[in-house]
Motif scaffolding. Structure first.
Motif, mmCIF file in Angstrom:
data_model
loop_
_atom_site.group_PDB
_atom_site.id
_atom_site.type_symbol
_atom_site.label_atom_id
_atom_site.label_comp_id
_atom_site.label_asym_id
_atom_site.label_seq_id
_atom_site.Cartn_x
_atom_site.Cartn_y
_atom_site.Cartn_z
ATOM 1 N N SER A 147 -3.129 3.752 -7.910
ATOM 2 C CA SER A 147 -3.569 4.418 -6.679
ATOM 3 C C SER A 147 -4.834 3.801 -6.088
ATOM 4 C CB SER A 147 -3.771 5.906 -6.921
ATOM 5 O OG SER A 147 -4.777 6.110 -7.876
ATOM 6 N N SER A 165 0.814 -1.214 0.000
ATOM 7 C CA SER A 165 0.000 0.000 0.000
ATOM 8 C C SER A 165 0.851 1.269 0.000
ATOM 9 C CB SER A 165 -0.940 0.008 1.212
ATOM 10 O OG SER A 165 -0.214 0.101 2.404
ATOM 11 N N ALA A 195 -6.611 0.269 3.095
ATOM 12 C CA ALA A 195 -7.796 0.066 3.930
ATOM 13 C C ALA A 195 -7.842 -1.358 4.464
ATOM 14 C CB ALA A 195 -9.055 0.376 3.127
ATOM 15 N N GLN A 201 -3.772 0.773 -4.272
ATOM 16 C CA GLN A 201 -3.069 1.155 -3.040
ATOM 17 C C GLN A 201 -4.054 1.549 -1.947
ATOM 18 O OE1 GLN A 201 -0.262 4.162 -4.448
ATOM 19 N NE2 GLN A 201 1.368 2.881 -3.624
ATOM 20 N N MET A 202 -5.095 2.282 -2.313
ATOM 21 C CA MET A 202 -6.093 2.679 -1.322
ATOM 22 C C MET A 202 -6.828 1.460 -0.774
ATOM 23 S SD MET A 202 -7.739 6.287 -2.513
ATOM 24 C CE MET A 202 -8.219 5.783 -4.148
#
Length: 126
Positions: free
Chosen positions: A93, A75, A101, A96-97
């Motif tokens: 991205s 992440s 999470a 990654q989010m």
């Protein structure tokens, strides 16, 4: 303008203090947890990244520790600058989010299970 920068400095200092308190509390918990599980304190409790692995290992197994660490690393974004060349290593991205999470949720869940396991071990030993 002066008030805004003063407030920002105050906010940043308070944020750093809170993060440091949480880090030390986690390290102390992991040291005591390691004493209960392995019979001796583990220095990995105080080392960044390895303390996340140790939490997963002590709570469930080595695989969970490696999984937590993998979620954290995936992440993140790594930026390397060599002379004028910049290399950016990252996943898309949105991915990654999602992984960030997932890491946050998994970390909190493993921490809660770890605290419950530690309390259970503490009651059994008494």
């Amino acid at each position: 303008m002066q008030e805004t920068s003063s407030f920002l400095y105050f906010f940043l200092i308070m944020l750093i203090i809170v993060v440091m308190i949480c880090y030390v509390a986690l390290a102390i918990f992991l040291t005591n947890f390691s004493k209960k599980i392995e019979g001796k304190p583990n220095i990995m409790a105080w080392i960044p990244f390895s303390n996340i692995y140790l939490l997963g290992k002590l709570t469930f197994s080595k695989d969970v520790g490696y999984g937590l660490l993998a979620l954290l690393i995936l992440s993140c974004t790594l930026t390397l600058k060599i002379d004028r060349m910049t290399i950016i290593l990252s996943l898309p991205s949105i991915l990654q989010m999602i992984l960030g999470a997932a890491f946050a949720g998994a970390f909190v869940a493993v921490l809660i299970f770890g605290i419950r396991k530690y309390e259970k071990l503490k009651k059994e030993k008494i």
